[in-house]
Design a protein around this motif. Sequence first.
Motif, PDB file in Angstrom:
ATOM      1  N   VAL A 151       3.362  -4.551   2.854  1.00  9.09           N
ATOM      2  CA  VAL A 151       3.889  -3.417   3.621  1.00  9.09           C
ATOM      3  C   VAL A 151       3.009  -2.210   3.355  1.00  9.09           C
ATOM      4  O   VAL A 151       2.405  -2.091   2.287  1.00  9.09           O
ATOM      5  N   ILE A 152       2.918  -1.341   4.331  1.00  9.01           N
ATOM      6  CA  ILE A 152       2.406   0.010   4.101  1.00  9.01           C
ATOM      7  C   ILE A 152       3.650   0.875   3.993  1.00  9.01           C
ATOM      8  O   ILE A 152       4.327   1.121   4.994  1.00  9.01           O
ATOM      9  N   GLY A 153       3.971   1.286   2.780  1.00 11.60           N
ATOM     10  CA  GLY A 153       5.263   1.929   2.537  1.00 11.60           C
ATOM     11  C   GLY A 153       5.129   3.263   1.852  1.00 11.60           C
ATOM     12  O   GLY A 153       4.540   3.366   0.768  1.00 11.60           O
ATOM     13  N   VAL A 154       5.684   4.310   2.472  1.00 15.76           N
ATOM     14  CA  VAL A 154       5.581   5.675   1.961  1.00 15.76           C
ATOM     15  C   VAL A 154       6.923   6.128   1.395  1.00 15.76           C
ATOM     16  O   VAL A 154       7.958   6.032   2.067  1.00 15.76           O
ATOM     17  N   LEU A 173       0.869  -1.165   0.000  1.00 17.58           N
ATOM     18  CA  LEU A 173       0.000   0.000   0.000  1.00 17.58           C
ATOM     19  C   LEU A 173       0.912   1.223   0.000  1.00 17.58           C
ATOM     20  O   LEU A 173       1.670   1.438   0.942  1.00 17.58           O
ATOM     21  N   GLN A 174       0.851   2.034  -1.066  1.00 17.40           N
ATOM     22  CA  GLN A 174       1.782   3.153  -1.257  1.00 17.40           C
ATOM     23  C   GLN A 174       1.026   4.477  -1.151  1.00 17.40           C
ATOM     24  O   GLN A 174       0.565   5.030  -2.134  1.00 17.40           O
ATOM     25  N   PRO A 175       0.906   5.022   0.076  1.00 12.30           N
ATOM     26  CA  PRO A 175       0.095   6.235   0.285  1.00 12.30           C
ATOM     27  C   PRO A 175       0.925   7.517   0.215  1.00 12.30           C
ATOM     28  O   PRO A 175       0.932   8.331   1.151  1.00 12.30           O
ATOM     29  N   ASN A 176       1.613   7.727  -0.890  1.00 16.37           N
ATOM     30  CA  ASN A 176       2.508   8.884  -1.006  1.00 16.37           C
ATOM     31  C   ASN A 176       1.732  10.199  -0.994  1.00 16.37           C
ATOM     32  O   ASN A 176       0.566  10.262  -1.416  1.00 16.37           O
ATOM     33  N   HIS A 177       2.416  11.260  -0.548  1.00 16.87           N
ATOM     34  CA  HIS A 177       1.818  12.596  -0.538  1.00 16.87           C
ATOM     35  C   HIS A 177       2.887  13.605  -0.954  1.00 16.87           C
ATOM     36  O   HIS A 177       4.038  13.506  -0.499  1.00 16.87           O
ATOM     37  N   PRO A 178       2.536  14.583  -1.803  1.00 17.22           N
ATOM     38  CA  PRO A 178       3.562  15.501  -2.334  1.00 17.22           C
ATOM     39  C   PRO A 178       4.221  16.398  -1.301  1.00 17.22           C
ATOM     40  O   PRO A 178       5.290  16.948  -1.565  1.00 17.22           O
ATOM     41  N   THR A 179       3.594  16.561  -0.122  1.00 17.93           N
ATOM     42  CA  THR A 179       4.226  17.382   0.924  1.00 17.93           C
ATOM     43  C   THR A 179       4.420  16.605   2.223  1.00 17.93           C
ATOM     44  O   THR A 179       4.640  17.213   3.277  1.00 17.93           O
ATOM     45  N   ASP A 180       4.318  15.289   2.163  1.00 19.97           N
ATOM     46  CA  ASP A 180       4.461  14.433   3.353  1.00 19.97           C
ATOM     47  C   ASP A 180       3.449  14.783   4.443  1.00 19.97           C
ATOM     48  O   ASP A 180       3.717  14.625   5.636  1.00 19.97           O
ATOM     49  N   ASP A 181       2.280  15.265   4.035  1.00 21.82           N
ATOM     50  CA  ASP A 181       1.242  15.618   4.992  1.00 21.82           C
ATOM     51  C   ASP A 181       0.701  14.352   5.653  1.00 21.82           C
ATOM     52  O   ASP A 181       0.233  13.433   4.974  1.00 21.82           O
ATOM     53  N   GLY A 235     -11.666  10.233  13.959  1.00 16.84           N
ATOM     54  CA  GLY A 235     -10.449  11.030  14.107  1.00 16.84           C
ATOM     55  C   GLY A 235      -9.294  10.287  14.701  1.00 16.84           C
ATOM     56  O   GLY A 235      -8.273  10.904  15.057  1.00 16.84           O
ATOM     57  N   GLU A 236      -9.379   8.976  14.818  1.00 16.31           N
ATOM     58  CA  GLU A 236      -8.327   8.226  15.513  1.00 16.31           C
ATOM     59  C   GLU A 236      -7.088   8.022  14.663  1.00 16.31           C
ATOM     60  O   GLU A 236      -6.017   7.766  15.183  1.00 16.31           O
ATOM     61  N   MET A 237      -7.233   8.117  13.329  1.00 14.17           N
ATOM     62  CA  MET A 237      -6.130   7.720  12.465  1.00 14.17           C
ATOM     63  C   MET A 237      -5.168   8.848  12.161  1.00 14.17           C
ATOM     64  O   MET A 237      -4.024   8.630  11.828  1.00 14.17           O
ATOM     65  N   THR A 238      -5.639  10.057  12.241  1.00 16.29           N
ATOM     66  CA  THR A 238      -4.835  11.165  11.741  1.00 16.29           C
ATOM     67  C   THR A 238      -4.040  11.874  12.813  1.00 16.29           C
ATOM     68  O   THR A 238      -3.448  12.921  12.580  1.00 16.29           O
ATOM     69  N   SER A 239      -4.033  11.334  14.005  1.00 15.82           N
ATOM     70  CA  SER A 239      -3.254  11.955  15.060  1.00 15.82           C
ATOM     71  C   SER A 239      -1.784  11.653  14.885  1.00 15.82           C
ATOM     72  O   SER A 239      -1.400  10.604  14.397  1.00 15.82           O
ATOM     73  N   ILE A 267      -1.487  11.216   3.991  1.00 15.88           N
ATOM     74  CA  ILE A 267      -0.961   9.847   4.003  1.00 15.88           C
ATOM     75  C   ILE A 267      -1.950   8.916   4.701  1.00 15.88           C
ATOM     76  O   ILE A 267      -2.208   7.797   4.254  1.00 15.88           O
ATOM     77  N   ALA A 268      -2.520   9.386   5.791  1.00 13.04           N
ATOM     78  CA  ALA A 268      -3.471   8.569   6.548  1.00 13.04           C
ATOM     79  C   ALA A 268      -4.718   8.253   5.733  1.00 13.04           C
ATOM     80  O   ALA A 268      -5.225   7.124   5.742  1.00 13.04           O
ATOM     81  N   VAL A 269      -5.227   9.231   4.999  1.00 12.89           N
ATOM     82  CA  VAL A 269      -6.427   9.012   4.192  1.00 12.89           C
ATOM     83  C   VAL A 269      -6.152   7.980   3.103  1.00 12.89           C
ATOM     84  O   VAL A 269      -6.962   7.071   2.857  1.00 12.89           O
TER      85      VAL A 269
END
Length: 468
Positions: A190-193, A162-170, A461-465, A174-176
């Motif tokens: 793997v969950i790999g960023v 699972l590759q949850p990349n984000h252009p600003t490492d937000d 809201g548990e995931m984005t902390s 990434i969580a979404v």
Amino acid sequence: MSGYSSSVNGTRYTFEDLRSLLAAASPRRSGDELAGVAAQSEEHRIAARFALADVPLKQFLSECLVPYEADEVTRLIVDTHDSAAFRKVAHMTVGDLRDWLLGYEADAEALRALSPGLTPEMVAATCKLMRNQDLIAVARKCRVVTGFRSTLGLAGRLSSRLQPNHPTDDLHGIAVSTLDGLLYGAGDAVIGVNPATDSLANCIDMLRMLDAVREKYDIPTQTCVLAHVTTAIAAMERGAPTDLVFQSVAGTEAANASFGVNLGILREAYEASQSLRRGTVGSNTMYFETGQGAALSANAHHGMDQQTAEARAYAVARAFKPLIVNSVVGFIGPEYLYDGKQIIRAGLEDHYCGKLLGVPMGCDVCYTNHADADQDDMDTLMTLLTVAGMTFIITVPGSDDVMLNYQSASFHDLLYLRSALNVRAAPEFEAWLERMQMKDAQGRVRPVTSQTPLLAGIVAGEMTSRGG
């Protein structure tokens, strides 16, 4: 032996050394033409294959493509060669080995026993004598099983990164994307960023967030921030929750130097990750990425064709007992693999060579937007690789990586492969999907509703902390 030759249609072709013979025998690809090592015609290519088929396997032990004294990857290959395992095929030529690999005697156990006796160059040579179906048939028989919190490489299974990349490492972004993939059953490899920057602080923040998610929902997988290996070492020194250590590797010392690594640095990272003892079902802690053209792009190919140079990268990988390895087959661009046909062939080559050398191979089935390729080509490649027993596939939201700006496979593609080809997730992850009420009675991923436990918790809201 000095030089090689064969005749086709009355014309005699000569090849100065094993390196030039291997290059001329390779299927056509833009990278070899760019490097000036490709066959000059199809007849020239066929002549090289005739000559290559008659080369004794023992020749590869005496004729190094890159000098032993000048290259630590060559030294690794030579010094770790298992002569006892090689004895089974020591009397064979390249053509003989190719035929034996396709026979009934070469079953999973026989291939596992032989693997330490094969050098990457031997395997690359047989690859050049095979059609696509041959590459699939042999790779499908190879079984390379590894584990950390999930068991990968078992028969009838297809895992995913699972590759949850984000252009600003937000972290929220990434969580979404992580949630999106988990709800489609992705992430058991793997969950790999891929971080947008190699900032140590960002790396540690992402590691803590991903680990908090994993612990909160008791997900039997592993996480990784694909920062440079030296950044990972620094993160471990600071107590960051590190499961896997990642690094891109290549098939020559000079190419690895262009990545800022050598075997000593990789050994340091391997030992540091092993000392953490974070695995539950296994202790494989390394993740490597490779790709045809990496050595050429660094001007570090030593006159080798790119497929042979790529096979040598798997010797680097297997030295550190990785959990997973993948080729980013179309990522480097059309300068090296021009179109869909070349990308498909290269993906099958990489998987075949890696598996035969005992490496747990997956693939980033991908292409860049300036290549002469499209998603139909990727559909073909991902299907063929799954038939060939691929360990895992990389998946991103909607096939479009918004940080690296290239096209890969999607979470939906993973559902297609598992359904159409009757392959399943890693057993520990599959049991988790059932516990989370995300699978139906037929084993299919359920459509998401507001009552899905994972989604309900995240929405709260548990995931984005940050860090839990």
